[in-house]
Structure formats: C-alpha cells, structure tokens
Design a protein around this motif. Structure first.
Motif, PDB file in Angstrom:
ATOM      1  N   THR A 164       0.825  -1.207   0.000  1.00  0.00           N
ATOM      2  CA  THR A 164       0.000   0.000   0.000  1.00  0.00           C
ATOM      3  C   THR A 164       0.858   1.255   0.000  1.00  0.00           C
ATOM      4  O   THR A 164       1.819   1.354   0.763  1.00  0.00           O
ATOM      5  N   ARG A 165       0.512   2.215  -0.852  1.00  0.00           N
ATOM      6  CA  ARG A 165       1.269   3.469  -0.905  1.00  0.00           C
ATOM      7  C   ARG A 165       0.983   4.299   0.345  1.00  0.00           C
ATOM      8  O   ARG A 165      -0.093   4.185   0.964  1.00  0.00           O
ATOM      9  N   VAL A 166       1.933   5.154   0.723  1.00  0.00           N
ATOM     10  CA  VAL A 166       1.686   6.108   1.804  1.00  0.00           C
ATOM     11  C   VAL A 166       0.555   7.044   1.349  1.00  0.00           C
ATOM     12  O   VAL A 166       0.594   7.601   0.258  1.00  0.00           O
ATOM     13  N   GLY A 167      -0.449   7.170   2.171  1.00  0.00           N
ATOM     14  CA  GLY A 167      -1.643   7.926   1.791  1.00  0.00           C
ATOM     15  C   GLY A 167      -2.784   7.024   1.363  1.00  0.00           C
ATOM     16  O   GLY A 167      -3.930   7.473   1.240  1.00  0.00           O
ATOM     17  N   GLY A 168      -2.468   5.752   1.115  1.00  0.00           N
ATOM     18  CA  GLY A 168      -3.488   4.769   0.774  1.00  0.00           C
ATOM     19  C   GLY A 168      -3.999   4.083   2.031  1.00  0.00           C
ATOM     20  O   GLY A 168      -3.776   4.545   3.153  1.00  0.00           O
ATOM     21  N   ALA A 169      -4.693   2.961   1.845  1.00  0.00           N
ATOM     22  CA  ALA A 169      -5.271   2.265   2.993  1.00  0.00           C
ATOM     23  C   ALA A 169      -5.433   0.785   2.689  1.00  0.00           C
ATOM     24  O   ALA A 169      -5.478   0.375   1.533  1.00  0.00           O
ATOM     25  N   THR A 170      -5.519   0.012   3.758  1.00  0.00           N
ATOM     26  CA  THR A 170      -5.844  -1.406   3.634  1.00  0.00           C
ATOM     27  C   THR A 170      -7.234  -1.642   4.207  1.00  0.00           C
ATOM     28  O   THR A 170      -7.705  -0.899   5.085  1.00  0.00           O
ATOM     29  N   LEU A 171      -7.880  -2.692   3.708  1.00  0.00           N
ATOM     30  CA  LEU A 171      -9.195  -3.078   4.214  1.00  0.00           C
ATOM     31  C   LEU A 171      -9.209  -4.580   4.410  1.00  0.00           C
ATOM     32  O   LEU A 171      -8.915  -5.338   3.475  1.00  0.00           O
TER      33      LEU A 171
END
Length: 239
Positions: A164-171
């Motif tokens: 995941t990129r910095v600024g993104g998110a995981t779910l």
C-alpha cells in the motif's frame, strides 16, 4: 437475484441489468469450474449471492465508490475465486484491479472469468504476497490493499501494508472477533507504517452474524525488511 439486489440496496448500491448479467456469469463459471477444482465450499445460489457477491460489495461501506470508479489502484490479496475483487470491479468498472493468488488453478479460473466478463485493467497474478511486497514493481503502489478470510490481523497487515502506498489504505473483512484481532495487531500495524482508521460494522441481509471492515491507513513507509520471506509472517507474527 432478489437477495443480492435488496441487500445491495441496503448498502446504498444500485444494481442494474448489466451488473446482474455479470453476476450470473460469475455464478455459472464458479459452479462449472468448482466441479473440477475446489474453488469454494459455497456453491448454492443464495449462498453465493449473499456470502460471496453481497459480502464483497459490503467493502463499499468503507471504500469510496467514486474513488474506485475514477481509477484507483486496488490489489485483492489471497483473492481465491475472485472475492472481493471481482464483484467490486463489476460495480466500479473504472478501478484498476490486481488479483493476487498463490494457487495456480485458481489463477487459471480467474483468467477465464476476466475473459468471460470482458473486464479491462484487471490482472491475475500467481504469487505470494511476501514475494510481491518485495518487488519494486508492486511495493507501495496501491491505493487500496484488500483481503477477505486470509489470515489473522497480525499476519495479514504484513501482507497488505507493504503493498500500500503512503496515503493509501488497507481493508480487511473480518468477523465478530475483529476488535480483538486489531488489538493483537497493534505492534505490527505501527511497525509497518499503519494507523487504524475505523472498524465499520456490516449487517448483511440473510446473515445473522455482524461482520466488520477493518480500515488501516498507510501513514509511513514500511521498513524494507518487511514483508519477510514466504511463510514467516504466519509462523512468527509481529505481536
């Protein structure tokens, strides 16, 4: 299709005839291929509609549909027969989707399904997340990394956050023990550059149990040594 249409409506999602035709194609392919390969234990019509299709679409309670439709990069880790990635792609065709699966026969099925549905900007990759997370072509590239029924949270975040990129998110789609799993994963999440945003409760038509969407923001780069070599995140979780 009524359970899927009504359940989606309760999630704020409107399904049209084109969506329903795609889901019917998914079901037919799943049942046909499942006679040869063990893709899923759930093959009855209502079970697939609710426990696979509707459950996958419930991710949209936490993932902005407009963001996905505008071309967000999403990776579905341990996708199996394509959940939650394929249903999300059907409803949000603009998203760019990577389906990651370690079992070759399931990847072969996914390639067939992608072709049958005529999906664009979707790739199915035969690999493990520990390998992809150390590959510069994929590491910290995705806006969203998602997973369903793959591993406990301390292990799962080591699969997801390095992608995941910095600024993104995981779910992560989780059951009733979600809060306890998140607590257990506190150290792993912070070590890997994550910060828990929220646990979103999900009530699905036809299911008695409450499910949760665990959303973790990527706020810092993951240390280069993570993910560790294949098998290590599961054998020795960061707890």
């Amino acid at each position: 299709m009524e359970p899927l249409v009504l359940g989606a409506g309760e999630l704020g999602i409107t399904l049209d005839d084109r969506h329903l035709a795609a889901f019917e194609t998914c079901y037919d392919a799943l049942v046909t291929w499942n006679q040869r390969f063990n893709l899923t234990a759930i093959t009855d019509w209502k079970g697939v509609l609710i426990r696979h299709f509707l459950d996958s679409l419930s991710c949209l309670k936490a993932m902005p549909q407009a963001e996905l439709g505008a071309g967000a990069q999403v990776i579905d880790v341990g996708t199996g027969a394509g959940y939650p990635g394929i249903p999300l792609k059907i409803v949000c065709p603009g998203m760019r989707l990577t389906l990651l699966e370690a079992t070759r026969k399931k990847v072969t099925f996914l390639e067939h399904l992608i072709d049958q549905l005529g999906l664009e900007h979707v790739q199915a990759i035969h690999a493990r997340s520990e390998q992809l997370g150390q590959d510069p072509a994929y590491r910290e590239r995705y806006d969203w990394a998602v997973a369903r029924a793959v591993a406990k949270m301390p292990t799962l975040v080591e699969y997801l956050l390095p992608l995941t990129r910095v600024g993104g998110a995981t779910l992560a789609q989780k059951g009733e023990d979600a809060a306890a799993e998140v607590h257990e994963a506190d150290r792993a999440i912070s070590t890997l550059g994550g910060d828990v945003r929220q646990l979103v409760p999900v009530e699905l038509r036809g299911l008695a149990e409450t499910r949760y969407l665990v959303v973790v923001d990527k706020v810092a780069r993951s240390p280069q040594k993570y993910p560790r070599r294949p098998g290590m995140p599961k054998k020795r979780p960061l707890t």
